[in-house]
Motif scaffolding. Structure first.
Motif: not given
Lengths: 228, 373
Positions: B92-100
């Motif tokens: 989830d954190q990695l996906q949030a980072g990519k989204n950012k």
């Protein structure tokens, strides 16, 4: 190699004391004085590097540096080399221990011959509005790095967010990210307040700023000069 | 299969200078970083907070809760390897980072787009602002500027024939102009008539009131009202200041800037050059229509039959087939059939008027012109 800074911070220069075989790569025109035991080599690439290095040299030119690099190698013991920036201001030493330091175009003055100096594109928005050169210099490797500024240099330890006015950046660690934004809450207020656009740094790392801004100085001084 | 070892760095207060390069290992339950100074740092996946950032926005930072330890790398393969090694714990954190990162890129593009649009709009506004201000400044200019441009243009101008001074011919033209002048839309012009011996069926008026009539035009006119129609049309170009408009359009922003800074002399010189380089009769279609309307109004007010203008067009139309080269005046005034209809319409709209004949012995004028050939 030992170094000491003279006449800080208004008209700083760096005096290097180098032993036989030690080398330093400098920007063209940085040498002010030196003892006689130096061999000077001028190339478009880092000393001992392979290939012509013309592509990187051209990129360096876009970043505000020269096409060529001067490599000073001491051929005798206890040699002294004095180098200084083109503008009135400060010089600083940065020990690069792996990773990269992003340096504003004209602030790179000298570095160990092992350090790779390459120009890196900052994106169109930052290129147009950051108040700096179109490209930045990315210094990578391990060794001593000497930078110069217009005015004095101060260091900011960023952990989170930090805002600097455009044109006041000297260098920052590659772990920091920056973006351009308006200084105030509204566009009109930002420009009427004289601040306009600013650079917001985010992340963790060291940021080096200069107290004075070359474009503002030029705009102040230019109209007062008599036409030639 | 994902890689386990990467090159990167560590932030920690226990390191001299706070930062050091490090070799990173993705172990069974933690990220391990071996700094260049020999210190070993461990960050359990369960304690890890992931962020994306750095200069190029491609670095992955793994921090503990109080941010006292950060392990980072720029290696492109690290993100996927970390997700695999953490067993889905950090997805989830990695996906949030990519989204950012994607959001940052989008914001950057939008920012550039907005700035470019503002720049284009600003420059366009400035360009048209100067032109509009220049046009307003043209209207505010004194008539003396028209006269200076006209005089400057006429001096040294190649007229294409010898100027004649026959008192009957020149006098007839002056009589026509004197009847029209009091009804001109712009007061203060000094009318000055020059008659040139030439086969050209042509006439023109320069800014300020200098009028040139060619004998070819007189030869082709059966009645003085027809010449009066042509002269009323040409005088209208001067009274409506079409010449200055043309100078403004030809010189564009340069004329506007000259006017705005009050450099009228510069404008006079530039304006005269425009007239010398172009044909004196090269007005726009809109200006020609405007001059037709104004000419008809002037003739009507001066009690000269405005249909003379339409009749002259008809004569030229009939004769024009055999004389295309010499019909200079009509050649610069295209679509004459439409204009004949337009003129007749304008005359009808103006209503009845007691037209008075021109005090000119037209037969004598024509005879004297014929004698010159």
């Amino acid at each position: 190699m030992d170094y000491e800074f003279l006449s800080q911070p208004a008209a700083s220069v760096a005096r290097m004391t180098m032993e036989e075989g030690e080398s330093l790569t400098c920007e063209v025109g940085a040498m002010i004085a030196m003892t006689t035991g130096f061999e000077v080599e001028t190339t478009t690439r880092k000393r001992g590097g392979k290939g012509g290095g013309l592509g990187k040299a051209l990129k360096r030119m876009f970043a505000g540096e020269s096409l060529f690099l001067n490599h000073f190698t001491a051929t005798e013991p206890d040699q002294s080399l004095i180098i200084g920036p083109q503008m009135l201001g400060d010089v600083m030493h940065f020990p690069l221990t792996g990773g990269s330091l992003i340096v504003q175009g004209s602030s790179w003055m000298a570095s160990d011959t092992d350090i790779e100096i390459d120009a890196t594109w900052q994106g169109l928005g930052k290129a147009l509005f950051s108040g700096e050169s179109m490209f930045w210099l990315k210094c990578t490797g391990e060794g001593d790095l000497f930078l110069s500024s217009f005015g004095a240099i101060y260091e900011v330890e960023v952990d989170g967010d930090h805002i600097v006015d455009t044109g006041h950046i000297v260098a920052f660690e590659d772990t920091l990210q920056f973006s351009i934004e308006k200084a105030g809450s509204s566009w009109i207020g930002s420009f009427l307040g004289g601040e306009g656009l600013v650079c917001r740094f985010q992340g963790q790392g060291r940021l080096f700023c200069q107290t004075h801004n070359p474009p503002s100085f030029g705009q102040t001084l230019g109209p007062k000069l008599k036409p030639r | 299969m994902h890689e386990t070892y990467f090159t990167g760095g560590v932030f920690s207060s226990s390191i001299d200078g706070g930062r050091a390069g490090a070799d990173i290992e993705l172990a069974h339950d933690a990220i391990k970083a071996s700094a260049k100074d020999g210190q070993l740092f461990t960050l359990r996946y369960s304690d890890c907070n992931v962020e994306m950032g750095g200069f190029n926005n491609k670095m992955v930072f793994c921090r503990n809760e109080d941010r006292s330890l950060t392990i980072f790398t720029e290696d492109k393969k690290f993100s996927a390897a970390l997700a695999f090694a953490a067993g889905g714990l950090l997805d989830d954190q990695l996906q949030a980072g990519k989204n950012k990162v994607k959001s940052d890129k989008r914001s950057g593009r939008n920012f550039v787009l907005i700035c470019m649009v503002c720049l284009v709009v600003g420059l366009t506004g400035l360009y048209y602002g100067i032109k509009i201000a220049g046009s307003a400044a043209v209207d505010a200019l004194p008539v003396s500027v028209d006269k200076q441009i006209g005089r400057h243009t006429f001096t040294g101008m190649e007229l294409g024939g010898e100027e004649i001074h026959d008192p009957v011919i020149v006098g007839a033209m002056e009589t026509i102009v004197e009847r029209l002048a009091p009804h001109a839309a712009l007061a203060g012009l000094d009318y000055e008539v020059h008659v040139v011996r030439s086969e050209q069926v042509n006439a023109f008026a320069l800014p300020g009131g200098i009028i040139v009539v060619y004998t070819g035009l007189i030869e082709h006119a059966d009645q003085p009202e027809q010449v009066a129609g042509v002269l009323a049309h040409e005088i209208s170009h001067a009274t409506l200041r079409h010449g200055l408009e043309r100078v403004g359009q030809s010189l564009g922003v340069a004329a506007a800037v000259n006017l705005l800074i009050g450099n009228v002399e510069g404008l006079v010189v530039l304006g005269a050059e425009v007239f010398k380089l172009a044909t004196v009769n090269s007005y726009s279609r809109g200006q020609e229509t405007e001059a037709d309307s104004e000419g008809v109004r002037m003739l009507h007010a001066a009690k000269i039959d405005p249909l003379g203008l339409a009749q002259f067009f008809e004569i030229l139309k009939e004769e024009g087939n055999g004389l295309p080269a010499s019909l200079e005046w009509i050649s610069t005034h295209p679509d004459h059939q439409a204009r004949i209809i337009n003129i007749r319409g304008l005359v009808a709209e103006l209503g009845p008027q007691d037209y008075e004949p021109l005090d000119v012995d037209w037969d004598d004028v024509r005879r004297r012109v014929d004698d010159m050939n």
